[in-house]
Write a protein that holds these residues in place. Structure first.
Motif, PDB file in Angstrom:
ATOM      1  N   THR A   1       0.844  -1.203   0.000  1.00 32.54           N
ATOM      2  CA  THR A   1       0.000   0.000   0.000  1.00 32.54           C
ATOM      3  C   THR A   1       0.878   1.251   0.000  1.00 32.54           C
ATOM      4  OG1 THR A   1      -0.164   0.115   2.425  1.00 32.54           O
ATOM      5  CG2 THR A   1      -1.791  -1.236   1.263  1.00 32.54           C
ATOM      6  N   GLY A   2       0.316   2.333  -0.535  1.00 35.38           N
ATOM      7  CA  GLY A   2       1.075   3.573  -0.610  1.00 35.38           C
ATOM      8  C   GLY A   2       2.342   3.417  -1.415  1.00 35.38           C
ATOM      9  N   ALA A   3       2.219   2.851  -2.613  1.00 34.74           N
ATOM     10  CA  ALA A   3       3.417   2.379  -3.323  1.00 34.74           C
ATOM     11  C   ALA A   3       3.666   3.071  -4.656  1.00 34.74           C
ATOM     12  CB  ALA A   3       3.315   0.871  -3.542  1.00 34.74           C
ATOM     13  N   THR A   4       3.219   4.310  -4.820  1.00 32.94           N
ATOM     14  CA  THR A   4       3.475   4.988  -6.083  1.00 32.94           C
ATOM     15  C   THR A   4       4.707   5.886  -6.036  1.00 32.94           C
ATOM     16  OG1 THR A   4       1.899   6.721  -5.426  1.00 32.94           O
ATOM     17  CG2 THR A   4       1.076   4.944  -6.851  1.00 32.94           C
TER      18      THR A   4
ATOM     19  N   ARG B   1      -4.151   6.271  -3.482  1.00 35.07           N
ATOM     20  CA  ARG B   1      -5.468   6.908  -3.592  1.00 35.07           C
ATOM     21  C   ARG B   1      -5.747   7.522  -4.951  1.00 35.07           C
ATOM     22  NH1 ARG B   1      -5.365  10.904   1.402  1.00 35.07           N
ATOM     23  NH2 ARG B   1      -3.218  11.090   0.621  1.00 35.07           N
ATOM     24  N   HIS B   2      -4.712   7.818  -5.730  1.00 36.20           N
ATOM     25  CA  HIS B   2      -4.909   8.573  -6.966  1.00 36.20           C
ATOM     26  C   HIS B   2      -4.746   7.665  -8.187  1.00 36.20           C
ATOM     27  CE1 HIS B   2      -5.018  12.128  -4.505  1.00 36.20           C
ATOM     28  NE2 HIS B   2      -3.846  11.819  -3.981  1.00 36.20           N
ATOM     29  N   LYS B   3      -5.826   7.489  -8.915  1.00 48.07           N
ATOM     30  CA  LYS B   3      -5.894   6.525 -10.008  1.00 48.07           C
ATOM     31  C   LYS B   3      -4.846   6.776 -11.081  1.00 48.07           C
ATOM     32  CE  LYS B   3      -9.083   4.579 -13.405  1.00 48.07           C
ATOM     33  NZ  LYS B   3     -10.472   4.616 -13.956  1.00 48.07           N
ATOM     34  N   ASP B   4      -4.716   8.019 -11.527  1.00 53.15           N
ATOM     35  CA  ASP B   4      -3.784   8.311 -12.621  1.00 53.15           C
ATOM     36  C   ASP B   4      -2.362   7.917 -12.252  1.00 53.15           C
ATOM     37  OD1 ASP B   4      -5.900   9.278 -14.029  1.00 53.15           O
ATOM     38  OD2 ASP B   4      -5.409  11.399 -13.772  1.00 53.15           O
TER      39      ASP B   4
ATOM     40  N   ILE C   1       0.496  -4.898 -10.833  1.00 54.26           N
ATOM     41  CA  ILE C   1      -0.807  -4.311 -11.138  1.00 54.26           C
ATOM     42  C   ILE C   1      -1.020  -3.130 -10.204  1.00 54.26           C
ATOM     43  CG2 ILE C   1      -1.816  -6.457 -11.981  1.00 54.26           C
ATOM     44  CD1 ILE C   1      -3.330  -6.673  -9.299  1.00 54.26           C
ATOM     45  N   GLY C   2      -1.828  -2.181 -10.654  1.00 55.91           N
ATOM     46  CA  GLY C   2      -2.125  -1.006  -9.846  1.00 55.91           C
ATOM     47  C   GLY C   2      -3.589  -0.962  -9.457  1.00 55.91           C
ATOM     48  N   LEU C   3      -3.867  -0.660  -8.194  1.00 52.18           N
ATOM     49  CA  LEU C   3      -5.228  -0.607  -7.673  1.00 52.18           C
ATOM     50  C   LEU C   3      -5.400   0.662  -6.833  1.00 52.18           C
ATOM     51  CD1 LEU C   3      -5.410  -4.338  -6.566  1.00 52.18           C
ATOM     52  CD2 LEU C   3      -6.574  -3.343  -8.552  1.00 52.18           C
ATOM     53  N   VAL C   4      -6.619   1.158  -6.802  1.00 55.29           N
ATOM     54  CA  VAL C   4      -6.903   2.416  -6.096  1.00 55.29           C
ATOM     55  C   VAL C   4      -7.655   2.128  -4.807  1.00 55.29           C
ATOM     56  CG1 VAL C   4      -8.071   4.645  -6.245  1.00 55.29           C
ATOM     57  CG2 VAL C   4      -6.995   3.664  -8.283  1.00 55.29           C
ATOM     58  N   ALA C   5      -7.182   2.707  -3.702  1.00 54.22           N
ATOM     59  CA  ALA C   5      -7.880   2.552  -2.424  1.00 54.22           C
ATOM     60  C   ALA C   5      -7.355   3.560  -1.416  1.00 54.22           C
ATOM     61  CB  ALA C   5      -7.707   1.141  -1.870  1.00 54.22           C
ATOM     62  N   ASP C   6      -8.256   4.001  -0.552  1.00 56.51           N
ATOM     63  CA  ASP C   6      -7.909   4.785   0.625  1.00 56.51           C
ATOM     64  C   ASP C   6      -7.890   3.809   1.797  1.00 56.51           C
ATOM     65  OD1 ASP C   6      -7.783   6.376   2.883  1.00 56.51           O
ATOM     66  OD2 ASP C   6      -9.345   7.773   2.238  1.00 56.51           O
TER      67      ASP C   6
END
Length: 257
Positions: free
Chosen positions: A13-16, A39-42, A59-64
């Motif tokens: 998590t929090g991996a961008t 949290r940010h899709k783009d 893979i990338g996934l969006v979540a708070d």
């Protein structure tokens, strides 16, 4: 040599960016299938695409992580896409600075909800799947700030990072019955995008206060997480590992003269 993590399913998590991205890259380069979330899709999609272009299974996934329903969907999507979940890396965190005198309820709640509650929600949602893994692993990204040191403006951050360790110790007892381990990495000053923005003079001053005379790299934290995730680390649980180049050791700068 550690056993291979080839094909293992990992969620970071929090991996961008920063430490989270470093952890994700270390696992992916070891052959793991890695899901990154933020949290940010783009940004999630762009980072995941870049890593796939490098030949990594990401893979990338969006979540708070502070939202229970979003966390549930996140874990479900990881399990569906990667056939299960072997390793959970709870790295998502925020660290807005706020002096104690003027800190608001909203400031406090944002940090504690993301950093501490987010850890709880991610671990809880992952438990059914970690139980089915060959050996389940949970790795928390805590910090030296809070558990060991303090820094002005980060009373809420320090509290959240200390809370992670209190959570970890009891969780370790409860998870042990299912063969799941949970441990924490406590980074010192790691060279991330945020730290680079402080300027060269600040970076030089920070490096001078560290016995190894350099700031940490995100790979240093990723490698520590990789060890905790290994089969060989199976007899370690409820433990914290400080990765700081010796930063917390000197009584004063005179000790480094």
């Amino acid at each position: 040599m550690l056993s291979s993590l080839q094909g293992k399913s990992v969620l970071v998590t929090g991996a961008t960016s920063g430490i989270g991205l470093g952890i994700a890259e270390v696992f992916a380069r070891q052959g793991a299938r890695v899901a990154i979330s933020a949290r940010h899709k783009d940004k999630v999609e762009a980072v995941a695409a870049r890593l796939r272009d490098e030949g990594l299974a990401v893979i990338g996934l969006v979540a708070d992580v502070a939202d229970r329903e979003q966390v549930g969907r996140l874990v479900g999507a990881v399990v569906e896409a990667q056939g299960g979940l072997d390793v959970l890396c709870c790295n998502a965190g925020v660290f807005p600075s706020a002096p104690l005198e003027s800190m608001t309820d909203a400031d406090w709640s944002l940090v504690l909800d993301t950093n501490a509650k987010g850890t709880f929600l991610c671990v809880q949602a992952s438990l059914p799947h970690l139980r089915r893994a060959e050996y389940g692993r949970v790795i928390l990204t805590s910090s030296i700030t809070g558990p060991v040191t303090g820094f002005p403006g980060w009373a809420h951050y320090g509290a959240s990072k200390a809370a992670q360790l209190g959570f970890m110790r009891t969780a370790a007892i409860e998870l042990a019955r299912d063969g799941i381990t949970i441990n924490a990495v406590l980074p010192g000053n790691i060279l991330t995008e945020g730290l680079q923005g402080m300027g060269e003079d600040y970076l030089a001053d920070m490096a001078a206060s560290i016995p190894l005379k350099r700031l940490g790299r995100v790979e240093d934290i990723g490698n520590a997480a990789l060890f905790f995730a290994s089969k060989e680390a199976g007899y370690l649980t409820g433990q914290s590992l400080i990765v700081d180049g010796g930063q917390i050791l000197p009584e004063s700068l005179q000790a480094l003269a």
